[in-house]
Design a protein around this motif. Sequence first.
Motif, PDB file in Angstrom:
ATOM      1  N   ALA A 201     -39.927  22.671 -14.190  1.00  0.00           N
ATOM      2  CA  ALA A 201     -38.535  22.530 -14.594  1.00  0.00           C
ATOM      3  C   ALA A 201     -38.099  23.679 -15.492  1.00  0.00           C
ATOM      4  O   ALA A 201     -37.004  24.241 -15.330  1.00  0.00           O
ATOM      5  CB  ALA A 201     -38.325  21.191 -15.294  1.00  0.00           C
ATOM      6  N   GLU A 202     -38.945  24.040 -16.443  1.00  0.00           N
ATOM      7  CA  GLU A 202     -38.594  25.141 -17.340  1.00  0.00           C
ATOM      8  C   GLU A 202     -38.605  26.478 -16.610  1.00  0.00           C
ATOM      9  O   GLU A 202     -37.839  27.390 -16.957  1.00  0.00           O
ATOM     10  CB  GLU A 202     -39.544  25.159 -18.531  1.00  0.00           C
ATOM     11  CG  GLU A 202     -39.360  23.954 -19.459  1.00  0.00           C
ATOM     12  CD  GLU A 202     -40.193  24.065 -20.718  1.00  0.00           C
ATOM     13  OE1 GLU A 202     -40.119  25.112 -21.383  1.00  0.00           O
ATOM     14  OE2 GLU A 202     -40.911  23.096 -21.025  1.00  0.00           O
TER      15      GLU A 202
ATOM     16  N   PRO B 135     -33.213  18.600 -10.425  1.00  0.00           N
ATOM     17  CA  PRO B 135     -32.165  18.385 -11.434  1.00  0.00           C
ATOM     18  C   PRO B 135     -31.851  19.621 -12.277  1.00  0.00           C
ATOM     19  O   PRO B 135     -30.788  19.687 -12.907  1.00  0.00           O
ATOM     20  CB  PRO B 135     -32.748  17.266 -12.315  1.00  0.00           C
ATOM     21  CG  PRO B 135     -33.777  16.594 -11.469  1.00  0.00           C
ATOM     22  CD  PRO B 135     -34.354  17.688 -10.632  1.00  0.00           C
ATOM     23  N   GLU B 136     -32.780  20.585 -12.301  1.00  0.00           N
ATOM     24  CA  GLU B 136     -32.606  21.764 -13.155  1.00  0.00           C
ATOM     25  C   GLU B 136     -32.025  22.967 -12.419  1.00  0.00           C
ATOM     26  O   GLU B 136     -31.716  23.982 -13.043  1.00  0.00           O
ATOM     27  CB  GLU B 136     -33.959  22.168 -13.758  1.00  0.00           C
ATOM     28  CG  GLU B 136     -34.639  21.081 -14.564  1.00  0.00           C
ATOM     29  CD  GLU B 136     -33.852  20.697 -15.801  1.00  0.00           C
ATOM     30  OE1 GLU B 136     -33.096  21.546 -16.311  1.00  0.00           O
ATOM     31  OE2 GLU B 136     -34.001  19.555 -16.255  1.00  0.00           O
ATOM     32  N   LEU B 137     -31.892  22.882 -11.104  1.00  0.00           N
ATOM     33  CA  LEU B 137     -31.448  24.046 -10.341  1.00  0.00           C
ATOM     34  C   LEU B 137     -29.985  24.368 -10.627  1.00  0.00           C
ATOM     35  O   LEU B 137     -29.139  23.480 -10.665  1.00  0.00           O
ATOM     36  CB  LEU B 137     -31.643  23.792  -8.847  1.00  0.00           C
ATOM     37  CG  LEU B 137     -33.096  23.697  -8.365  1.00  0.00           C
ATOM     38  CD1 LEU B 137     -33.127  23.292  -6.898  1.00  0.00           C
ATOM     39  CD2 LEU B 137     -33.821  25.016  -8.569  1.00  0.00           C
ATOM     40  N   ARG B 138     -29.718  25.645 -10.789  1.00  0.00           N
ATOM     41  CA  ARG B 138     -28.359  26.101 -11.046  1.00  0.00           C
ATOM     42  C   ARG B 138     -27.541  26.031  -9.759  1.00  0.00           C
ATOM     43  O   ARG B 138     -27.991  26.494  -8.703  1.00  0.00           O
ATOM     44  CB  ARG B 138     -28.400  27.550 -11.551  1.00  0.00           C
ATOM     45  CG  ARG B 138     -27.042  28.140 -11.910  1.00  0.00           C
ATOM     46  CD  ARG B 138     -27.172  29.594 -12.305  1.00  0.00           C
ATOM     47  NE  ARG B 138     -27.580  30.441 -11.211  1.00  0.00           N
ATOM     48  CZ  ARG B 138     -26.780  30.818 -10.204  1.00  0.00           C
ATOM     49  NH1 ARG B 138     -25.514  30.416 -10.160  1.00  0.00           N
ATOM     50  NH2 ARG B 138     -27.233  31.607  -9.238  1.00  0.00           N
TER      51      ARG B 138
ATOM     52  N   VAL C 121     -37.546  27.106 -13.580  1.00  0.00           N
ATOM     53  CA  VAL C 121     -36.358  27.318 -12.751  1.00  0.00           C
ATOM     54  C   VAL C 121     -35.062  27.248 -13.541  1.00  0.00           C
ATOM     55  O   VAL C 121     -33.997  27.561 -13.001  1.00  0.00           O
ATOM     56  CB  VAL C 121     -36.296  26.302 -11.586  1.00  0.00           C
ATOM     57  CG1 VAL C 121     -37.586  26.346 -10.776  1.00  0.00           C
ATOM     58  CG2 VAL C 121     -36.031  24.889 -12.083  1.00  0.00           C
ATOM     59  N   ARG C 122     -35.128  26.861 -14.793  1.00  0.00           N
ATOM     60  CA  ARG C 122     -33.906  26.710 -15.584  1.00  0.00           C
ATOM     61  C   ARG C 122     -33.202  28.068 -15.710  1.00  0.00           C
ATOM     62  O   ARG C 122     -33.737  29.029 -16.235  1.00  0.00           O
ATOM     63  CB  ARG C 122     -34.263  26.146 -16.956  1.00  0.00           C
ATOM     64  CG  ARG C 122     -33.132  25.446 -17.658  1.00  0.00           C
ATOM     65  CD  ARG C 122     -33.670  24.590 -18.794  1.00  0.00           C
ATOM     66  NE  ARG C 122     -34.374  23.406 -18.298  1.00  0.00           N
ATOM     67  CZ  ARG C 122     -35.387  22.816 -18.936  1.00  0.00           C
ATOM     68  NH1 ARG C 122     -35.842  23.329 -20.058  1.00  0.00           N
ATOM     69  NH2 ARG C 122     -35.935  21.736 -18.427  1.00  0.00           N
ATOM     70  N   GLY C 123     -31.997  28.173 -15.182  1.00  0.00           N
ATOM     71  CA  GLY C 123     -31.226  29.406 -15.238  1.00  0.00           C
ATOM     72  C   GLY C 123     -31.580  30.419 -14.168  1.00  0.00           C
ATOM     73  O   GLY C 123     -31.001  31.510 -14.139  1.00  0.00           O
TER      74      GLY C 123
ATOM     75  N   THR D 112     -43.840  24.339 -17.423  1.00  0.00           N
ATOM     76  CA  THR D 112     -43.551  23.316 -16.430  1.00  0.00           C
ATOM     77  C   THR D 112     -42.682  23.908 -15.329  1.00  0.00           C
ATOM     78  O   THR D 112     -41.986  24.911 -15.543  1.00  0.00           O
ATOM     79  CB  THR D 112     -42.792  22.123 -17.050  1.00  0.00           C
ATOM     80  OG1 THR D 112     -41.486  22.566 -17.458  1.00  0.00           O
ATOM     81  CG2 THR D 112     -43.553  21.534 -18.233  1.00  0.00           C
TER      82      THR D 112
ATOM     83  N   ILE E 242     -37.899  19.869 -10.239  1.00  0.00           N
ATOM     84  CA  ILE E 242     -36.974  20.986 -10.449  1.00  0.00           C
ATOM     85  C   ILE E 242     -35.566  20.770  -9.926  1.00  0.00           C
ATOM     86  O   ILE E 242     -34.642  21.446 -10.379  1.00  0.00           O
ATOM     87  CB  ILE E 242     -37.535  22.299  -9.871  1.00  0.00           C
ATOM     88  CG1 ILE E 242     -37.501  22.307  -8.338  1.00  0.00           C
ATOM     89  CG2 ILE E 242     -38.932  22.570 -10.393  1.00  0.00           C
ATOM     90  CD1 ILE E 242     -37.887  23.659  -7.735  1.00  0.00           C
TER      91      ILE E 242
ATOM     92  N   TRP F  64     -33.110  28.778  -2.993  1.00  0.00           N
ATOM     93  CA  TRP F  64     -34.494  28.318  -3.024  1.00  0.00           C
ATOM     94  C   TRP F  64     -35.162  28.856  -1.762  1.00  0.00           C
ATOM     95  O   TRP F  64     -34.786  28.508  -0.644  1.00  0.00           O
ATOM     96  CB  TRP F  64     -34.553  26.801  -3.068  1.00  0.00           C
ATOM     97  CG  TRP F  64     -35.946  26.223  -3.178  1.00  0.00           C
ATOM     98  CD1 TRP F  64     -37.126  26.829  -2.847  1.00  0.00           C
ATOM     99  CD2 TRP F  64     -36.308  24.917  -3.647  1.00  0.00           C
ATOM    100  NE1 TRP F  64     -38.198  26.002  -3.079  1.00  0.00           N
ATOM    101  CE2 TRP F  64     -37.716  24.817  -3.570  1.00  0.00           C
ATOM    102  CE3 TRP F  64     -35.564  23.835  -4.110  1.00  0.00           C
ATOM    103  CZ2 TRP F  64     -38.394  23.650  -3.942  1.00  0.00           C
ATOM    104  CZ3 TRP F  64     -36.236  22.682  -4.476  1.00  0.00           C
ATOM    105  CH2 TRP F  64     -37.641  22.591  -4.400  1.00  0.00           C
TER     106      TRP F  64
END
Length: 270
Positions: free
Chosen positions: A52-53, A80-83, A55-57, A50, A78, A88
């Motif tokens: 979201a997964e 909500p998942e951005l560090r 971009v996580r980290g 996905t 994505i 970007w």
Amino acid sequence: MEKIAFLGLGHMGAPMAARLVGTQHPLTVWNRNAEKAAPLVAAGAALAPTPAEAVRGADVVITMLAGPAALEAVAEAIVPELRPGAHWVEMSTVGPGAVGKLAARLGERVTLVDAPVVGSVDRAAAGRLAIFAGGAADGVAEILARLGTVTRTGASGSGAALKLVLNAAALGGIALVAEALALADALGLDEDTARAALAAGPLGGAVGRAHATDVHFAAALAAKDLALATEGARLPALDAVAEHYRRAAEDPATAHEDIVHTVTRIRRTS
């Protein structure tokens, strides 16, 4: 070692992402059709199921998507998942309006760089794209340099704006070549003679692109780009050009084919 997430592996995204495989930056990729990621995974990239997964980290997120709607859908997944502190790099052709909306959504938490490109799949694979970067691009300069030559265009959104200007000029020139050849047909001129004469004039570059065989720019994407361009200003000539590409985009036989097929269509229907 900055972690990179690359989202969108279409005709342009896949060779661009391939330029980042095997560098010191761990690479995670995502595409709506996961099968397109297979060569990248075989070369060492990780595949996320996905956005979201993906971009996580990640320290750097690169998007190369079909248009504003696709960007909006990915952003919904994505953001909500951005560090915090991530960059970007938005490289799709979406126009400055979409970039502005995304920047407002991100606020100060994430640095947004709009960096659309000029060039087709051959230049993407060779790392010879022309990249127009708007916003604070210093933090991703080394990564962008692997993809092509970077021109700083100014404030956020300026790269996206310049890309529309260049695409509008190029697509307009190609449509004009097609209509000029339609006139040559109507006047009974030999096609090779007419093409050679046009190629020797100010439309020489457009003549070459109108008959290219080793590149890909789908009519549907051309129609999208011209729609974005003609939203920004009163452009009567480009309105007529946009109609050519819109009709090609609505035709299943040409919508996803390179614009050389649109040239043939224009000549046939003019």
